[in-house]
Design a protein around this motif. Structure first.
Motif, PDB file in Angstrom:
ATOM      1  N   VAL A   1       0.863  -1.180   0.000  1.00  0.00           N
ATOM      2  CA  VAL A   1       0.000   0.000   0.000  1.00  0.00           C
ATOM      3  C   VAL A   1       0.896   1.225   0.000  1.00  0.00           C
ATOM      4  O   VAL A   1       1.859   1.306   0.770  1.00  0.00           O
ATOM      5  CB  VAL A   1      -0.915   0.014   1.238  1.00  0.00           C
ATOM      6  CG1 VAL A   1      -1.720   1.301   1.282  1.00  0.00           C
ATOM      7  CG2 VAL A   1      -1.831  -1.199   1.228  1.00  0.00           C
ATOM      8  N   ASN A   2       0.601   2.172  -0.882  1.00  0.00           N
ATOM      9  CA  ASN A   2       1.411   3.380  -0.960  1.00  0.00           C
ATOM     10  C   ASN A   2       1.095   4.274   0.227  1.00  0.00           C
ATOM     11  O   ASN A   2       0.060   4.938   0.267  1.00  0.00           O
ATOM     12  CB  ASN A   2       1.123   4.110  -2.276  1.00  0.00           C
ATOM     13  CG  ASN A   2       2.147   5.178  -2.566  1.00  0.00           C
ATOM     14  OD1 ASN A   2       3.130   5.317  -1.832  1.00  0.00           O
ATOM     15  ND2 ASN A   2       1.937   5.937  -3.620  1.00  0.00           N
ATOM     16  N   CYS A   3       1.980   4.264   1.215  1.00  0.00           N
ATOM     17  CA  CYS A   3       1.697   5.024   2.422  1.00  0.00           C
ATOM     18  C   CYS A   3       2.977   5.635   2.975  1.00  0.00           C
ATOM     19  O   CYS A   3       4.091   5.216   2.649  1.00  0.00           O
ATOM     20  CB  CYS A   3       1.023   4.149   3.476  1.00  0.00           C
ATOM     21  SG  CYS A   3       1.938   2.663   3.902  1.00  0.00           S
TER      22      CYS A   3
ATOM     23  N   PRO B   1      -1.297  13.698  -0.795  1.00  0.00           N
ATOM     24  CA  PRO B   1      -2.304  12.631  -0.798  1.00  0.00           C
ATOM     25  C   PRO B   1      -2.393  11.876  -2.121  1.00  0.00           C
ATOM     26  O   PRO B   1      -2.902  10.761  -2.165  1.00  0.00           O
ATOM     27  CB  PRO B   1      -3.608  13.380  -0.494  1.00  0.00           C
ATOM     28  CG  PRO B   1      -3.345  14.803  -0.811  1.00  0.00           C
ATOM     29  CD  PRO B   1      -1.879  15.031  -0.570  1.00  0.00           C
TER      30      PRO B   1
ATOM     31  N   GLU C   1       0.746   9.434  -1.449  1.00  0.00           N
ATOM     32  CA  GLU C   1       0.612   8.539  -0.294  1.00  0.00           C
ATOM     33  C   GLU C   1      -0.857   8.428   0.094  1.00  0.00           C
ATOM     34  O   GLU C   1      -1.460   9.404   0.539  1.00  0.00           O
ATOM     35  CB  GLU C   1       1.426   9.062   0.893  1.00  0.00           C
ATOM     36  CG  GLU C   1       2.908   9.108   0.633  1.00  0.00           C
ATOM     37  CD  GLU C   1       3.513  10.484   0.792  1.00  0.00           C
ATOM     38  OE1 GLU C   1       4.722  10.613   0.536  1.00  0.00           O
ATOM     39  OE2 GLU C   1       2.784  11.422   1.157  1.00  0.00           O
ATOM     40  N   ARG C   2      -1.406   7.247  -0.101  1.00  0.00           N
ATOM     41  CA  ARG C   2      -2.828   7.060   0.168  1.00  0.00           C
ATOM     42  C   ARG C   2      -3.132   7.116   1.658  1.00  0.00           C
ATOM     43  O   ARG C   2      -4.237   7.435   2.063  1.00  0.00           O
ATOM     44  CB  ARG C   2      -3.286   5.726  -0.413  1.00  0.00           C
ATOM     45  CG  ARG C   2      -3.196   5.675  -1.934  1.00  0.00           C
ATOM     46  CD  ARG C   2      -3.463   4.285  -2.452  1.00  0.00           C
ATOM     47  NE  ARG C   2      -4.797   3.817  -2.129  1.00  0.00           N
ATOM     48  CZ  ARG C   2      -5.221   2.574  -2.348  1.00  0.00           C
ATOM     49  NH1 ARG C   2      -4.391   1.688  -2.874  1.00  0.00           N
ATOM     50  NH2 ARG C   2      -6.443   2.221  -2.043  1.00  0.00           N
TER      51      ARG C   2
END
Length: 203
Positions: free
Chosen positions: A28-30, A71, A74-75
């Protein structure tokens, strides 16, 4: 989306974050924001000063991350110990030393104000026992010098009580999911499944 993983030390927060954000199969792109490890490893400082350092270090990192993240890139912002967690440590500070009661009250009000201002979307609260910590990390049984200062039965017990108090106080204001490993024997995989089931609609 702002997510905080909070709770007892050695309850699995780091491992869960790695599974969510650094999974080779389905990452997950975080943006991950972690508390400074120095708070748990520094030796030449007393208990109270370490807590104060952790509170303000966490606040500064939280503010910077929220104000500067993109945003579209980065989700999720995922905090390994954020402001909710620091409220618990402020209460621990107050309970351990009455001379800090007045300043701890002010710090707690300040943290609560910013917890609402930063609009945390979801808090995962991990609880575990001192006995289970020793089972997972056997080196703590035999290496007192290498054991973080917070890993002792009194501190872990107090923190669990404080975290449950906070859950009852804030559950109407925030989405708080308690992952209780004190009364249940949960594997890391089970904990990950619980977290992912709540995040799946945002992934």
């Amino acid at each position: 989306m702002i997510i905080e993983l909070s709770g007892t030390p050695s309850a699995g927060k780091n491992s869960i974050i790695k599974r969510i954000c650094l999974n080779d199969k389905d990452p997950v792109n975080c943006l991950i924001i972690t508390q400074d490890d120095d708070e748990f490893t520094m030796k030449n400082s007393n208990f109270d000063l370490r807590i104060l350092w952790g509170i303000f270090d966490t606040y500064l990192k939280t503010r910077k991350a929220i104000n500067t993240h993109d945003p579209l890139q980065e989700r999720m912002l995922i905090f390994n110990r954020g402001l909710f967690d620091m409220i618990a440590w402020t209460r621990l500070l107050r309970s351990n030393n009455e001379c800090y009661a007045e300043v701890a009250n002010y710090i707690e009000k300040w943290l609560i104000t910013h917890l609402f201002l930063f609009q945390t979307d979801m808090i995962f609260l991990f609880l575990t026992s001192y006995e289970k910590i020793l089972t997972r990390r056997e080196k703590y049984k035999f290496d007192s010098n290498g054991t973080p200062w917070v890993i002792n039965p009194n501190t872990i017990g107090k923190l669990n009580e404080i975290y449950l108090e906070l859950f009852l106080e804030f559950r109407r204001d925030f989405s708080i999911i308690v992952i209780d490993d004190v009364n249940e024997n949960l594997s890391l995989e089970q904990k990950f499944t619980i977290v992912r089931s709540h995040l799946i609609k945002f992934l």
